[in-house]
Motif scaffolding. Structure first.
Motif, mmCIF file in Angstrom:
data_model
loop_
_atom_site.group_PDB
_atom_site.id
_atom_site.type_symbol
_atom_site.label_atom_id
_atom_site.label_comp_id
_atom_site.label_asym_id
_atom_site.label_seq_id
_atom_site.Cartn_x
_atom_site.Cartn_y
_atom_site.Cartn_z
ATOM 1 N N ASP A 143 5.701 17.262 6.452
ATOM 2 C CA ASP A 143 5.103 15.938 6.290
ATOM 3 C C ASP A 143 4.495 15.781 4.894
ATOM 4 N N ALA A 144 3.805 16.812 4.445
ATOM 5 C CA ALA A 144 3.168 16.754 3.123
ATOM 6 C C ALA A 144 4.214 16.622 2.018
ATOM 7 N N LYS A 145 5.335 17.320 2.167
ATOM 8 C CA LYS A 145 6.368 17.272 1.132
ATOM 9 C C LYS A 145 7.133 15.956 1.152
ATOM 10 N N ILE A 146 7.235 15.353 2.322
ATOM 11 C CA ILE A 146 7.852 14.028 2.401
ATOM 12 C C ILE A 146 6.958 13.013 1.711
ATOM 13 N N LYS A 147 5.671 13.058 1.999
ATOM 14 C CA LYS A 147 4.721 12.109 1.414
ATOM 15 C C LYS A 147 4.589 12.280 -0.095
ATOM 16 N N SER A 148 4.714 13.500 -0.571
ATOM 17 C CA SER A 148 4.568 13.749 -2.006
ATOM 18 C C SER A 148 5.790 13.307 -2.800
ATOM 19 N N GLY A 149 6.878 13.064 -2.113
ATOM 20 C CA GLY A 149 8.103 12.660 -2.788
ATOM 21 C C GLY A 149 8.940 13.827 -3.268
ATOM 22 N N GLU A 150 8.531 15.035 -2.914
ATOM 23 C CA GLU A 150 9.210 16.242 -3.381
ATOM 24 C C GLU A 150 10.663 16.328 -2.908
ATOM 25 N N LEU A 151 10.955 15.722 -1.745
ATOM 26 C CA LEU A 151 12.299 15.806 -1.181
ATOM 27 C C LEU A 151 13.132 14.547 -1.411
ATOM 28 N N LYS A 152 12.550 13.593 -2.151
ATOM 29 C CA LYS A 152 13.160 12.266 -2.306
ATOM 30 C C LYS A 152 14.516 12.304 -3.001
ATOM 31 N N SER A 153 14.647 13.107 -4.028
ATOM 32 C CA SER A 153 15.897 13.109 -4.782
ATOM 33 C C SER A 153 17.076 13.604 -3.950
ATOM 34 N N TYR A 201 16.986 13.902 -0.460
ATOM 35 C CA TYR A 201 17.041 13.175 0.814
ATOM 36 C C TYR A 201 16.340 11.825 0.652
ATOM 37 N N PRO A 202 17.001 10.883 -0.002
ATOM 38 C CA PRO A 202 16.373 9.592 -0.328
ATOM 39 C C PRO A 202 15.960 8.744 0.873
ATOM 40 N N LYS A 203 16.608 8.934 2.020
ATOM 41 C CA LYS A 203 16.274 8.134 3.199
ATOM 42 C C LYS A 203 15.182 8.770 4.059
ATOM 43 N N LEU A 204 14.827 10.010 3.779
ATOM 44 C CA LEU A 204 13.874 10.741 4.616
ATOM 45 C C LEU A 204 12.486 10.099 4.540
ATOM 46 N N GLU A 205 11.978 9.620 5.698
ATOM 47 C CA GLU A 205 10.684 8.935 5.706
ATOM 48 C C GLU A 205 9.655 9.558 6.633
ATOM 49 N N ALA A 206 10.082 10.410 7.561
ATOM 50 C CA ALA A 206 9.127 11.017 8.490
ATOM 51 C C ALA A 206 9.735 12.275 9.092
ATOM 52 N N VAL A 207 8.880 13.078 9.710
ATOM 53 C CA VAL A 207 9.345 14.315 10.336
ATOM 54 C C VAL A 207 10.108 14.007 11.621
ATOM 55 N N PHE A 208 9.492 13.205 12.504
ATOM 56 C CA PHE A 208 10.062 12.931 13.826
ATOM 57 C C PHE A 208 10.446 11.471 14.018
ATOM 58 N N GLU A 209 11.298 11.228 15.019
ATOM 59 C CA GLU A 209 11.476 9.901 15.594
ATOM 60 C C GLU A 209 11.395 10.086 17.106
ATOM 61 N N LEU A 210 10.489 9.355 17.741
ATOM 62 C CA LEU A 210 10.278 9.478 19.183
ATOM 63 C C LEU A 210 10.727 8.193 19.872
ATOM 64 N N PRO A 211 11.814 8.243 20.652
ATOM 65 C CA PRO A 211 12.324 7.041 21.321
ATOM 66 C C PRO A 211 11.642 6.804 22.667
ATOM 67 N N ALA A 212 10.389 6.367 22.624
ATOM 68 C CA ALA A 212 9.631 6.188 23.866
ATOM 69 C C ALA A 212 10.198 5.092 24.749
ATOM 70 N N LYS A 213 11.045 4.232 24.184
ATOM 71 C CA LYS A 213 11.712 3.224 25.013
ATOM 72 C C LYS A 213 12.601 3.896 26.040
ATOM 73 N N GLU A 214 13.157 5.052 25.657
ATOM 74 C CA GLU A 214 14.031 5.817 26.540
ATOM 75 C C GLU A 214 13.170 6.665 27.470
ATOM 76 N N ASP A 215 12.823 6.112 28.630
ATOM 77 C CA ASP A 215 11.910 6.820 29.519
ATOM 78 C C ASP A 215 12.487 8.123 30.052
ATOM 79 N N TRP A 216 13.807 8.320 29.910
ATOM 80 C CA TRP A 216 14.390 9.601 30.306
ATOM 81 C C TRP A 216 14.059 10.699 29.290
ATOM 82 N N VAL A 217 13.899 10.311 28.026
ATOM 83 C CA VAL A 217 13.547 11.294 26.997
ATOM 84 C C VAL A 217 12.136 11.818 27.223
ATOM 85 N N THR A 218 11.216 10.909 27.537
ATOM 86 C CA THR A 218 9.814 11.299 27.732
ATOM 87 C C THR A 218 9.534 11.713 29.177
#
Length: 443
Positions: free
Chosen positions: A183-193, A195-212
């Motif tokens: 998370d810290a390296k994503i926020k610092s921009g260290e991985l931007k070059s 992985y230009p689309k990388l914006e967060a560590v996780f994506e949680l699909p809470a809409k999918e009640d089977w996942v949770t």
């Protein structure tokens, strides 16, 4: 139900060892005569969106060899409630000839429509432990789809770029440390070059009640109950590892793109998490299983081949582990005509025991078979290999959510988790409400 490690180890070992049970003799050709000579139409209602196209291709291949059998396939899943859709389908009077059941609770719910499959050739080839959940009075009512495992699927390239050694992640503490570092390296921009689309560590699909409500909860309840049958017979749920479940949900939410407004997670679906998430390297980790490989491959094969699985650690329990089990079973509807029932059983036999069918199962569906006799067909995908690694190391926990009361996982716990994420209720209220509903539904 027998120990999951043994169940899946046997399933995967069967890919490498020569079967001594004579499967080759019975699988060289399906019993086409069983379908009869008259024209037959089979309607299949199934849940696996990840291999829907490939299943249709398999059905066409079967019909090419059995021109008297026409197969129609309808797929409902990937966000939709398959159980509710199946009930609606049957209530409409348009009953499918083949449909899916999940385990002991579904066998009880659909008993009046299930054909006894005990005499089918594939039954003797099932690996130990995959049939008890669909067996009543020594009658087998379901054919196992496959063996699957899930955990935190991650992008190895992103981890390497961030200087994180995934081999050191063996418990919740080490997972949390790695997540904070990333998370810290994503926020610092260290991985931007890179992985230009990388914006967060996780994506949680809470809409999918089977996942949770099903998969995430199983990480905790899979350590409270020894099997789906034990969960099915339980009059109450203690949430012994409820704090560990909360930690897993919080970690995903706190390091997601919606960390500042977690209620937005309730609108995130499977497609956003997988095809528009990890597949395009917008996020680095998602809670999913080996079944997503094909979907990711369709978006970016290079990314798919660079995926692996981290454990789903439950604090206070067995931490270096992933849940492994059978996702669903094929069932044949006894409301169909005799010729339809025979054709349905023959198609399933063909799909899992013929050479053509096996090729679809392993190389196109990317399934880990729950039957013996696949010694020449080893899983080639990265996530299948990851599940194999956990199984061989004995780092698995059972799937018990198939033993939850009907609808409890998705429509009770899954919805409670949505309320928790939106700030409508506290975690302790979630636990109390879910416990009360379990007890009520078991009366």
């Amino acid at each position: 139900m027998k120990n999951v490690k043994k169940v899946v180890a046997l399933a995967i070992t069967s890919l490498m060892l020569v079967s001594s049970l004579g499967l080759a003799g019975c699988s060289s050709k399906s019993e086409s005569a069983s379908a009869g000579k008259d024209a037959v139409t089979l309607n299949i209602f199934q849940f696996k969106v990840e291999m829907a196209k490939e299943l249709e291709e398999a059905a066409k291949a079967y019909s090419a060899d059995h021109p008297n059998v026409k197969i129609n396939i309808e797929t409902v899943g990937g966000g939709a409630d398959y159980g509710a859709a199946l009930r609606a389908k049957i209530q409409s009077g348009k009953e499918p000839d083949i449909f899916n059941i999940g385990g002991p609770q579904d066998v009880k719910d659909w008993q009046s429509r299930l054909v006894d499959l005990s005499g089918e050739p594939w039954v003797k080839q099932a690996v130990d432990g995959v049939l008890p959940g669909v067996t009543v009075d020594n009658k087998v009512y379901g054919m196992p789809f496959a063996v699957e495992g899930y955990g935190f699927v991650y992008n190895k390239g992103i981890f390497e770029a961030a200087g994180i050694d995934a081999k050191n992640i063996k418990d919740y503490a080490s997972l949390e440390t790695a997540v904070k570092t990333l998370d810290a390296k994503i926020k610092s921009g260290e991985l931007k070059s890179k992985y230009p689309k990388l914006e967060a560590v996780f994506e949680l699909p809470a809409k999918e009640d089977w996942v949770t409500g099903l998969h995430a909860s199983n990480a905790a309840l899979g350590q409270e109950f020894k099997s789906g049958l034990e969960a099915f017979n339980a009059k109450k749920v203690d949430f012994k590892y409820g704090d560990g479940l909360k930690a897993l949900i919080d970690l995903q939410a706190n390091y997601s793109p919606s960390k500042d407004s977690k209620g937005k997670l309730n609108a995130v679906d499977y497609a956003t998490q997988v095809g528009q998430g990890i597949a395009i390297e917008r996020v680095a980790i998602i809670q999913q299983g080996n079944w997503i490989f094909n979907d990711v491959k369709k978006t970016d094969e290079k990314v798919a081949n660079n995926l692996d699985i981290l454990p789903m650690p439950i604090k206070g329990g067995k931490e270096d582990t992933i849940p492994v089990g059978v996702p669903m079973y094929w069932a044949v509807n006894n409301k169909g005509s005799e010729s339809q029932q025979k054709a349905a059983k023959d198609f399933l036999n063909w799909l899992y025991t013929s050479d053509k069918g096996k090729d679809f199962v392993v190389n196109k569906f990317f399934f880990i078979p729950a039957l013996k006799g696949y010694e020449k067909l080893q899983p080639k995908d990265a996530l299948g290999a990851a599940v194999n690694r956990y199984v061989q190391a004995g780092k698995t926990s059972p799937w018990v959510f198939m033993g939850y009361p009907t609808g409890w996982g998705q429509k009770v716990l899954g919805l409670e988790i949505q309320k928790y994420l939106s700030g409508e209720e506290k975690w302790e209220d979630l636990v109390k409400n879910s416990q009360a509903k379990w007890a009520e539904m078991r009366k």
